[in-house]
Design an enzyme around this catalytic site. Structure first.
Site, PDB file in Angstrom:
ATOM      1  N   LYS A 213      51.146  51.590  39.791  1.00  0.00           N
ATOM      2  CA  LYS A 213      52.429  50.983  40.167  1.00  0.00           C
ATOM      3  C   LYS A 213      53.534  51.463  39.236  1.00  0.00           C
ATOM      4  O   LYS A 213      54.600  51.875  39.672  1.00  0.00           O
ATOM      5  CB  LYS A 213      52.304  49.466  40.105  1.00  0.00           C
ATOM      6  CG  LYS A 213      53.598  48.749  40.378  1.00  0.00           C
ATOM      7  CD  LYS A 213      53.349  47.280  40.488  1.00  0.00           C
ATOM      8  CE  LYS A 213      54.114  46.513  39.453  1.00  0.00           C
ATOM      9  NZ  LYS A 213      54.037  45.070  39.648  1.00  0.00           N
ATOM     10  N   GLU A 219      45.753  55.635  30.685  1.00  0.00           N
ATOM     11  CA  GLU A 219      44.428  55.970  31.189  1.00  0.00           C
ATOM     12  C   GLU A 219      44.524  56.754  32.496  1.00  0.00           C
ATOM     13  O   GLU A 219      43.844  57.770  32.701  1.00  0.00           O
ATOM     14  CB  GLU A 219      43.609  54.694  31.458  1.00  0.00           C
ATOM     15  CG  GLU A 219      43.185  53.923  30.222  1.00  0.00           C
ATOM     16  CD  GLU A 219      44.217  52.900  29.762  1.00  0.00           C
ATOM     17  OE1 GLU A 219      45.411  53.036  30.129  1.00  0.00           O
ATOM     18  OE2 GLU A 219      43.839  51.975  29.022  1.00  0.00           O
ATOM     19  N   GLY A 270      49.960  44.030  39.876  1.00  0.00           N
ATOM     20  CA  GLY A 270      48.785  44.902  39.981  1.00  0.00           C
ATOM     21  C   GLY A 270      47.547  44.169  40.474  1.00  0.00           C
ATOM     22  O   GLY A 270      46.870  44.610  41.406  1.00  0.00           O
ATOM     23  N   ARG A 271      47.248  43.015  39.883  1.00  0.00           N
ATOM     24  CA  ARG A 271      46.015  42.290  40.240  1.00  0.00           C
ATOM     25  C   ARG A 271      46.101  41.615  41.606  1.00  0.00           C
ATOM     26  O   ARG A 271      45.114  41.078  42.098  1.00  0.00           O
ATOM     27  CB  ARG A 271      45.671  41.289  39.138  1.00  0.00           C
ATOM     28  CG  ARG A 271      46.807  40.335  38.794  1.00  0.00           C
ATOM     29  CD  ARG A 271      46.568  39.641  37.469  1.00  0.00           C
ATOM     30  NE  ARG A 271      47.680  38.797  37.047  1.00  0.00           N
ATOM     31  CZ  ARG A 271      48.737  39.231  36.354  1.00  0.00           C
ATOM     32  NH1 ARG A 271      48.830  40.505  36.016  1.00  0.00           N
ATOM     33  NH2 ARG A 271      49.684  38.396  35.992  1.00  0.00           N
ATOM     34  N   GLU A 357      44.128  37.435  33.577  1.00  0.00           N
ATOM     35  CA  GLU A 357      45.418  38.085  33.289  1.00  0.00           C
ATOM     36  C   GLU A 357      46.567  37.227  33.822  1.00  0.00           C
ATOM     37  O   GLU A 357      47.675  37.252  33.299  1.00  0.00           O
ATOM     38  CB  GLU A 357      45.472  39.494  33.897  1.00  0.00           C
ATOM     39  CG  GLU A 357      46.481  40.400  33.205  1.00  0.00           C
ATOM     40  CD  GLU A 357      46.453  41.847  33.682  1.00  0.00           C
ATOM     41  OE1 GLU A 357      46.767  42.092  34.859  1.00  0.00           O
ATOM     42  OE2 GLU A 357      46.132  42.748  32.883  1.00  0.00           O
ATOM     43  N   HIS A 388      17.932  35.581  36.231  1.00  0.00           N
ATOM     44  CA  HIS A 388      16.977  36.125  35.257  1.00  0.00           C
ATOM     45  C   HIS A 388      17.690  36.634  34.019  1.00  0.00           C
ATOM     46  O   HIS A 388      17.149  37.445  33.267  1.00  0.00           O
ATOM     47  CB  HIS A 388      16.154  37.233  35.924  1.00  0.00           C
ATOM     48  CG  HIS A 388      15.314  36.715  37.053  1.00  0.00           C
ATOM     49  ND1 HIS A 388      14.040  36.227  36.876  1.00  0.00           N
ATOM     50  CD2 HIS A 388      15.604  36.527  38.360  1.00  0.00           C
ATOM     51  CE1 HIS A 388      13.565  35.794  38.030  1.00  0.00           C
ATOM     52  NE2 HIS A 388      14.496  35.964  38.956  1.00  0.00           N
ATOM     53  N   LYS A 503      48.326  48.307  23.447  1.00  0.00           N
ATOM     54  CA  LYS A 503      48.809  49.625  23.899  1.00  0.00           C
ATOM     55  C   LYS A 503      49.699  50.258  22.831  1.00  0.00           C
ATOM     56  O   LYS A 503      49.601  51.456  22.545  1.00  0.00           O
ATOM     57  CB  LYS A 503      49.632  49.471  25.185  1.00  0.00           C
ATOM     58  CG  LYS A 503      48.847  49.072  26.422  1.00  0.00           C
ATOM     59  CD  LYS A 503      49.766  49.056  27.643  1.00  0.00           C
ATOM     60  CE  LYS A 503      49.098  48.400  28.838  1.00  0.00           C
ATOM     61  NZ  LYS A 503      49.965  48.270  30.004  1.00  0.00           N
TER      62      LYS A 503
HETATM   63  O1  F6P Z   1      47.826  46.804  31.302  1.00  0.00           O
HETATM   64  C1  F6P Z   1      47.651  45.890  32.317  1.00  0.00           C
HETATM   65  C2  F6P Z   1      48.177  46.396  33.630  1.00  0.00           C
HETATM   66  O2  F6P Z   1      49.562  46.396  33.611  1.00  0.00           O
HETATM   67  C3  F6P Z   1      47.631  45.578  34.768  1.00  0.00           C
HETATM   68  O3  F6P Z   1      48.346  44.413  34.987  1.00  0.00           O
HETATM   69  C4  F6P Z   1      47.682  46.550  35.883  1.00  0.00           C
HETATM   70  O4  F6P Z   1      46.888  46.140  36.960  1.00  0.00           O
HETATM   71  C5  F6P Z   1      47.183  47.797  35.198  1.00  0.00           C
HETATM   72  O5  F6P Z   1      47.745  47.726  33.902  1.00  0.00           O
HETATM   73  C6  F6P Z   1      47.508  49.107  35.859  1.00  0.00           C
HETATM   74  O6  F6P Z   1      48.895  49.296  35.994  1.00  0.00           O
HETATM   75  P1  F6P Z   1      49.513  50.452  36.863  1.00  0.00           P
HETATM   76  O7  F6P Z   1      49.151  50.236  38.296  1.00  0.00           O
HETATM   77  O8  F6P Z   1      50.989  50.369  36.639  1.00  0.00           O
HETATM   78  O9  F6P Z   1      48.961  51.763  36.357  1.00  0.00           O
END
Ligand code: F6P
Length: 527
Positions: A213, A219, A270-271, A357, A388, A503
């Protein structure tokens, strides 16, 4: 007018605090009274699901008090304010519009000069057309061959929900002839994640969906480069293998190096983004747009239930309030989500982000400190595997952990075997029924080591089969539950400032701008 008031300022908070008599599950769930409760404490959901809360520590008195809380906290009014486009995300000064990806519950919402329902529907249509062309072999690789695999690159909400849904429906789609493309996911910045996925696919026949987003997540951008390197090393043009899903304001939106780009916006957290283009692209490519549309219908139906002002016809609101009762008045710190369905193996991981979150907050929506508990720790694994593993603690540990079971009468593949007079599916369902009762009623034993106190609460969402509609309904149910809990706690469930500090420090480590213990840890790891 809605009033945003801290939970402990409400009359119903005082009333619930003063209710000292706790429902004894060992009594009320035993014998015929228990059977009557299972029939009575059961609420229909959509898509053939029911929410059964017989084994929760509630009775008429508690439910009445929770009903008063729902009224006083104006939960329905706050939900209406959300779906009618008010600025509910106060921390980031944003609207909260994910429900609009699957339906229109209230007024048309116009933001930035755009009708938002029309915008999300348009993106879904563009994705459907793109997916249909890929499936028909009209969009192909450089050799003119069909793409067979879709690989999503994203993390957090750009990974967990779509991945959980893909896993939930992969076998169903295979059986029903709607598995159009196999999907894989790369999320972790651990190079072993991307390398292992790339080793497992034929890159020449893979389309990669870059999902971010913000377009700035370390990452995801790292993994994009990782994949581009692999494509180039294979002599392929990366821009013919990649599509992007992002917000129109992100840096990615301006990049022309993609086969296509699809959009969501800042009004979808995002979530909460699985029903937007974030889930739409990979799931439409994997299963076809019709299956994704069925998933959205299930979610929309559960949103309509969540908009019902009658608590006793609103499963998400009731689930939320029972959770609040357990957290704030019974003092339970965690909640286990235990699906008796292998297909839902990643669903607890998605719920961890969704819930923790969203509601892991210590200040109210105006950034003022609060002095009551908010979101619980969420964890889970599919049953019977969990039995288990960690159920020992759930049965006999010193903490009581409320449980949310999920179970289905029929398996997805309907391939089964009779061993010792029962099918595997019957064994699975027998186990969930047995666990509910074991937790609720326990078993007295003279040997303390073998004694089960009972009194351990659980609910179950039970259904016929895990279909696309049922997956959508489950997703929306939990999204709405988390939202209602946030309203009760008067917190902002739609920002996540708590992820920022780590971060910032990681960037310092990578720039070698460290001292003290941070430098020592950097040295320990040879960074
Ligand atoms: O670091 C947390 C976060 O902002 C989440 O809320 C989000 O789902 C994720 O990183 C990924 O964000 P993006 O879609 O902007 O890469």
């Amino acid at each position: 007018m809605v009033a945003w008031v801290d939970f402990d300022k409400l009359e119903s908070y005082k009333k619930l605090s003063s209710m000292t008599k706790k429902v004894d599950l060992t009594e009320v769930m035993a014998g015929e009274e228990g059977a009557a409760r299972v029939a009575e404490y059961c609420m229909p959901m959509s898509s053939g699901l029911v929410y059964n809360y017989a084994a929760k520590q509630v009775d008429g008195e508690v439910l009445a008090a929770l009903g008063e809380l729902a009224e006083e906290a104006q939960l329905s009014e706050k939900f209406a304010a959300l779906y009618n486009g008010e600025v509910i995300n106060t921390g980031e000064k944003r609207l909260v519009l994910h429900q609009l990806c699957r339906g229109q519950l209230g007024d048309a919402v116009v933001a930035d000069g755009v009708d938002k329902r029309a915008f999300y529907a348009e993106q879904q249509k563009r994705i459907a057309e793109f997916a249909a062309k890929v499936h028909a072999g009209e969009i192909v690789n450089e050799a003119g061959e069909k793409f067979t695999t879709v690989v999503q690159i994203g993390i957090g909400g750009s990974d967990l929900g779509p991945r959980a849904i893909y896993i939930a429906l992969e076998n169903w789609a295979r059986k029903n002839g709607s598995l159009k493309m196999e999907a894989k996911f790369i999320s972790n910045v651990d190079p072993d994640d991307a390398a292992a996925v790339l080793n497992s696919v034929d890159v020449a026949h893979s389309v990669f969906v870059l999902v971010s987003k913000s377009g700035t997540t370390l990452e995801t951008l790292t993994n994009e480069s990782f994949v581009k390197n692999a494509l180039e090393a294979a002599g392929l043009d990366a821009s013919r293998h990649m599509i992007a899903v992002t917000s129109e304001t992100s840096p990615l939106a301006k990049n022309s190096g993609y086969l296509a780009a699809f959009f969501m916006d800042d009004y979808i957290g995002g979530r909460y983004s699985s029903s937007s283009a974030v889930g739409g692209a990979v799931l439409s490519l994997a299963f076809g747009p019709d299956v994704f549309a069925r998933f959205l219908e299930g979610a929309a139906a559960e949103d309509r239930n969540a908009a019902n002002k009658d608590l006793m016809k609103n499963p998400a609101m009731l689930d939320a309030l029972i959770g609040v009762y357990e957290r704030n008045f019974l003092g339970y710190q965690s909640t286990a989500v235990l699906p008796y369905s292998q297909a839902l193996s990643r669903f607890p991981a998605h719920l961890q982000q969704l819930d923790m979150e969203s509601n892991g907050k210590s200040v109210n929506r105006f950034a003022e400190p609060i002095s009551y508990k908010t979101g619980p720790v969420i964890f889970g694994e599919p049953g019977t595997n969990g039995q288990h593993s960690f159920y020992q603690l759930l049965h006999q540990g010193t903490d009581i952990v409320p449980i949310q079971f999920i179970g289905f009468r029929k398996s997805q593949l309907e391939t089964d075997v009779v061993i010792q007079d029962s099918t595997s599916q019957q064994k699975l369902c027998a186990n969930v029924a047995a666990q509910i009762m074991a937790f609720a009623c326990g078993k007295k034993d003279e040997n303390p080591n073998k004694n089960f106190e009972g009194g351990r609460p659980s609910s179950i969402i039970a259904g016929d089969q895990l279909t696309p509609e049922a997956v959508g309904a489950l997703l929306a149910h939990f999204e709405n539950k988390v939202m209602f809990q946030g309203f009760v706690w008067n917190i902002n469930s739609f920002d996540q400032e708590g992820v920022q500090l780590g971060k910032v420090l990681a960037k310092k480590v990578l720039a070698h701008q460290t001292d003290g213990a941070l430098k020592a840890y950097s040295d320990l790891l040879h960074i």
